[in-house]
Design an enzyme around this catalytic site. Structure first.
Site, PDB file in Angstrom:
ATOM      1  N   ARG A 100      74.092  29.359  55.112  1.00  0.00           N
ATOM      2  CA  ARG A 100      74.381  30.230  56.158  1.00  0.00           C
ATOM      3  C   ARG A 100      75.072  29.217  57.317  1.00  0.00           C
ATOM      4  O   ARG A 100      74.836  28.193  57.715  1.00  0.00           O
ATOM      5  CB  ARG A 100      73.076  30.437  56.799  1.00  0.00           C
ATOM      6  CG  ARG A 100      73.304  31.284  58.105  1.00  0.00           C
ATOM      7  CD  ARG A 100      71.797  31.679  58.501  1.00  0.00           C
ATOM      8  NE  ARG A 100      71.930  32.596  59.859  1.00  0.00           N
ATOM      9  CZ  ARG A 100      71.713  31.919  61.324  1.00  0.00           C
ATOM     10  NH1 ARG A 100      70.969  31.106  61.117  1.00  0.00           N
ATOM     11  NH2 ARG A 100      71.680  32.632  62.073  1.00  0.00           N
ATOM     12  N   HIS A 144      78.118  32.628  66.982  1.00  0.00           N
ATOM     13  CA  HIS A 144      76.727  31.900  67.110  1.00  0.00           C
ATOM     14  C   HIS A 144      77.071  30.966  68.411  1.00  0.00           C
ATOM     15  O   HIS A 144      77.457  29.994  68.429  1.00  0.00           O
ATOM     16  CB  HIS A 144      76.699  30.852  65.670  1.00  0.00           C
ATOM     17  CG  HIS A 144      75.398  30.287  65.718  1.00  0.00           C
ATOM     18  ND1 HIS A 144      74.717  30.452  64.801  1.00  0.00           N
ATOM     19  CD2 HIS A 144      74.823  29.607  66.494  1.00  0.00           C
ATOM     20  CE1 HIS A 144      73.426  29.642  64.728  1.00  0.00           C
ATOM     21  NE2 HIS A 144      73.464  29.104  65.974  1.00  0.00           N
ATOM     22  N   GLU A 190      70.926  35.257  67.475  1.00  0.00           N
ATOM     23  CA  GLU A 190      69.898  35.045  68.529  1.00  0.00           C
ATOM     24  C   GLU A 190      70.437  35.842  69.750  1.00  0.00           C
ATOM     25  O   GLU A 190      70.534  35.330  70.806  1.00  0.00           O
ATOM     26  CB  GLU A 190      69.843  33.706  68.832  1.00  0.00           C
ATOM     27  CG  GLU A 190      68.729  33.023  67.818  1.00  0.00           C
ATOM     28  CD  GLU A 190      68.240  31.628  68.211  1.00  0.00           C
ATOM     29  OE1 GLU A 190      68.503  31.209  69.301  1.00  0.00           O
ATOM     30  OE2 GLU A 190      67.688  31.053  67.378  1.00  0.00           O
ATOM     31  N   ASN A 332      65.138  34.296  63.621  1.00  0.00           N
ATOM     32  CA  ASN A 332      64.893  33.113  63.623  1.00  0.00           C
ATOM     33  C   ASN A 332      63.751  32.856  64.139  1.00  0.00           C
ATOM     34  O   ASN A 332      63.242  33.491  65.153  1.00  0.00           O
ATOM     35  CB  ASN A 332      66.034  32.341  64.624  1.00  0.00           C
ATOM     36  CG  ASN A 332      67.437  32.530  64.070  1.00  0.00           C
ATOM     37  OD1 ASN A 332      67.519  32.876  62.893  1.00  0.00           O
ATOM     38  ND2 ASN A 332      68.276  32.073  65.026  1.00  0.00           N
ATOM     39  N   TYR A 334      60.156  30.400  65.759  1.00  0.00           N
ATOM     40  CA  TYR A 334      59.742  28.948  65.854  1.00  0.00           C
ATOM     41  C   TYR A 334      58.541  29.124  66.498  1.00  0.00           C
ATOM     42  O   TYR A 334      58.069  28.059  65.973  1.00  0.00           O
ATOM     43  CB  TYR A 334      60.858  28.321  66.629  1.00  0.00           C
ATOM     44  CG  TYR A 334      62.113  27.984  65.957  1.00  0.00           C
ATOM     45  CD1 TYR A 334      62.127  26.903  65.205  1.00  0.00           C
ATOM     46  CD2 TYR A 334      63.206  28.884  66.259  1.00  0.00           C
ATOM     47  CE1 TYR A 334      63.588  26.577  64.570  1.00  0.00           C
ATOM     48  CE2 TYR A 334      64.506  28.523  65.534  1.00  0.00           C
ATOM     49  CZ  TYR A 334      64.515  27.440  64.766  1.00  0.00           C
ATOM     50  OH  TYR A 334      65.770  27.017  64.093  1.00  0.00           O
ATOM     51  N   GLU A 401      66.073  31.430  60.082  1.00  0.00           N
ATOM     52  CA  GLU A 401      65.848  30.101  60.569  1.00  0.00           C
ATOM     53  C   GLU A 401      64.382  29.756  60.598  1.00  0.00           C
ATOM     54  O   GLU A 401      63.645  30.499  61.335  1.00  0.00           O
ATOM     55  CB  GLU A 401      66.475  29.715  62.122  1.00  0.00           C
ATOM     56  CG  GLU A 401      68.008  29.662  62.047  1.00  0.00           C
ATOM     57  CD  GLU A 401      68.291  29.334  63.559  1.00  0.00           C
ATOM     58  OE1 GLU A 401      67.713  28.724  64.262  1.00  0.00           O
ATOM     59  OE2 GLU A 401      69.774  29.474  63.482  1.00  0.00           O
TER      60      GLU A 401
END
Ligand SMILES: *[C@@H]1O[C@H](CO)[C@@H](O)[C@H](O)[C@H]1NC(C)=O
Ligand SMILES: *[C@@H]1O[C@H](CO)[C@@H](O)[C@H](O)[C@H]1NC(C)=O
Ligand SMILES: *[C@@H]1O[C@H](CO)[C@@H](O)[C@H](O)[C@H]1NC(C)=O
Ligand SMILES: *[C@@H]1O[C@H](CO)[C@@H](O)[C@H](O)[C@H]1NC(C)=O
Ligand SMILES: *[C@@H]1O[C@H](CO)[C@@H](O)[C@H](O)[C@H]1NC(C)=O
Length: 513
Positions: A100, A144, A190, A332, A334, A401
């Site tokens: 990616r 990005h 994002e 993504n 976290y 991610e």
């Protein structure tokens, strides 16, 4: 004062069961056919060659060269621009199935629109061909966090509706030039965090916010209005690009165009109705802001109510264009956060995005910038995927991610990263077994890249990159060896990896500097 209200609790592992060695006995072949394992980077964070071969600055170059970002920048980064063949070789040795990465808009089309840069075109063709010739799928992101500075200067970038057309034309070029080999496209990475950090807090480029923000004294911007305007234009830009793909390319190229958000797993701080409602509202503000228009063609009701006339609306044509325009949702992930009601924020004037949400989160941007390692919460990834499955009718989803942040210079024996990757992978498998349409798992990041929030202070890579070496030599970490074992058919257990390594290799306990 637009104070970012934050309260802190430690989000501990709750209820869903501690991982045990028995949970880690799954293997690559336990995942369904078509499921893909990869790792990722992004253009500004990995390529370097910032001023070479016709590339012009993106908003990230401006940001890093203004002294922000702890004095670090992506001028050289991992120098992947010159070392892509070596990197693809590492991927081959690892057994990586997909890479990616993102395209630097201002490398492909300097200044954003008009003539294509032949050297930029050549670079992405080379990279894609190198991947394809080794059987590695390219998964490509178009935006990005690094759009051309020229557009920021010309009309304020994403605050202007003009970006919609410029982005659609750029996307068209990418589909036309690379779409014969690239089948997985993501328009925005994002989108929610790009909007909030860039236009509400001003912590990241283009650093627009109302003066003064929690993080910086912005020179321009308006946190009451711009985040909503930017999100609106991003949604229209995505939908325009997706429409072009469907009309001109999808029939022949048979690919997919998706959309990426950072996703949190949000749970109420207490069982009081107020906190439960605040949690729904926070989900709407973080996720539904983009996912609702993409799935239903409308912003969430809570946003319409709290933001009022500052929230732009879609006319019926736009609403139809956006609804159903994402072939997949990508996340993504976290951390998890607990949510507490904060009705007082609605009394603040003028209100910004965080005040409109009227909720406080236990983890916030401040924790992301101050804490080093993230707590590992596999149950939260599972809960997040379940949330999207139930709320949006189980669309195809990618985990784009997963990663563990560690101090950059610390060690090649990154046990905590192995634990993180392994436990989240187990959570994805449990979700799949419970019917969730997850299609892929990508580690962030393939190399120790320039981190958008931290520069080179922290890193997430499977490979360490020696920044003091002009050759930017790569060194495999324990996590790279663990992923290699797994991808080649071993169990995900890392205890087994340690045993294997100590018996078959002379264990290389290198401490990096
Ligand atoms: C968030 O950061 C604050 C201040 O740095 C710290 O006290 C707190 O423990 C952190 N919370 C979490 C959940 O890591
Ligand atoms: C932000 O925009 C609103 C609405 O146009 C306006 O009332 C307010 O004064 C602006 N704030 C700043 C800081 O420019
Ligand atoms: C809320 O209630 C549920 C079910 O009764 C319980 O399992 C959970 O621990 C409670 N959560 C809090 C934060 O009190
Ligand atoms: C499994 O899926 C069902 C149906 O969506 C849901 O009710 C249940 O909570 C899920 N289980 C877990 C552990 O997420
Ligand atoms: C890594 O450590 C070395 C030696 O202490 C230091 O010179 C270098 O600046 C460090 N690099 C980073 C990125 O922290």
């Amino acid at each position: 004062m637009l104070k970012l209200c934050v309260f802190f609790v430690f989000v501990a592992s709750s209820g869903f069961g501690e991982s045990s060695e028995a949970d880690q006995q799954y293997r690559r072949h336990d995942f369904p056919p078509g499921f893909v394992f990869g790792a990722g980077t992004s253009a500004y964070q990995v390529e370097g060659a910032a001023k070479e071969d016709g590339r012009t600055p993106s908003i990230f170059d401006t940001f890093t060269h203004s002294g922000s970002s702890h004095g670090a920048n992506g001028d050289v980064a991992c120098d992947q621009y010159h070392k892509y063949k070596e990197d693809v070789q590492l991927m081959v040795e690892m057994g990586l199935e997909a890479y990616r990465f993102s395209i630097s808009w201002s490398r492909l089309i300097p200044n954003g629109r008009g003539a294509i840069n032949p050297k930029g075109l050549q670079y992405y063709n080379n990279l894609i061909n190198e991947l394809i010739s080794h059987g590695i799928e390219p998964h490509v992101t178009l935006h990005h966090s690094d759009f051309p500075q020229a557009f920021e200067d010309e009309y304020g970038g994403w605050i202007s509706r003009k970006m919609v057309l410029d982005f659609a034309e750029y996307a068209d070029v990418c589909f036309r030039e690379f779409g014969d080999r690239v089948r997985h496209w993501t328009t925005f990475n994002e989108a929610n965090i790009f909007t909030i950090t860039g236009y509400n807090y001003g912590a990241l480029p283009p650093q627009r916010c109302s003066f003064p923000s929690e993080f910086i004294n912005c020179q321009r911007g308006n946190s009451s209005t711009e985040p909503y305007l930017v999100a609106h234009n991003i949604l229209l830009a995505h939908a325009s690009a997706a429409r072009i793909y469907r009309k001109k390319y999808q029939g022949k190229q048979k690919g997919y165009v998706g959309f990426n958000l950072i996703a949190f797993y949000l749970t109420p701080f207490t069982n009081m109705t107020e906190d439960i409602t605040a949690t729904q509202r926070a989900n709407d503000f973080y996720h539904g802001w983009f996912a609702d228009p993409l799935m239903y063609g409308e912003y969430p009701e809570t946003m319409k109510k709290n933001v009022g006339s500052r929230l732009p609306s879609f006319n019926s044509l736009e609403s139809r264009l956006i609804k159903g325009s994402a072939d997949f949702l990508a996340f993504n992930f976290y951390f998890a956060a607990k949510v507490k009601d904060n009705p007082r924020s609605l009394q603040i004037h003028p209100r910004d995005y965080s005040a409109d949400m009227a909720a406080e989160l236990s983890m916030s941007l401040q924790n992301v910038t101050t804490e080093l390692e993230y707590p590992i919460t596999p149950w939260a990834l599972q809960g997040m995927l379940e949330y999207f499955k139930q709320k949006y009718g189980n669309p195809p989803m990618y985990v784009h991610e997963i990663g563990q942040r560690m101090q950059r210079n610390s060690t090649l024996e990154d046990l905590s990263r192995v634990k993180c990757l392994q436990e989240y992978m187990g959570a994805v498998l449990s979700s799949i077994r419970n019917g969730t349409a997850v299609r892929g798992y990508f580690v962030w990041s393939f190399l120790d890249v320039f981190e958008l929030l931290d520069g080179y202070r922290s890193s997430f890579g499977l490979y360490y990159v020696d920044l003091d070496d002009p050759n930017r030599k790569r060194y495999s970490k324990l996590s790279a060896r663990w992923y290699t074992h797994f991808l080649k058919g071993d169990t995900a257990s890392f205890i087994k990896l340690i045993q294997d390594e100590s018996s078959s290799f002379s264990h290389n306990h290198v401490m990096v500097k």
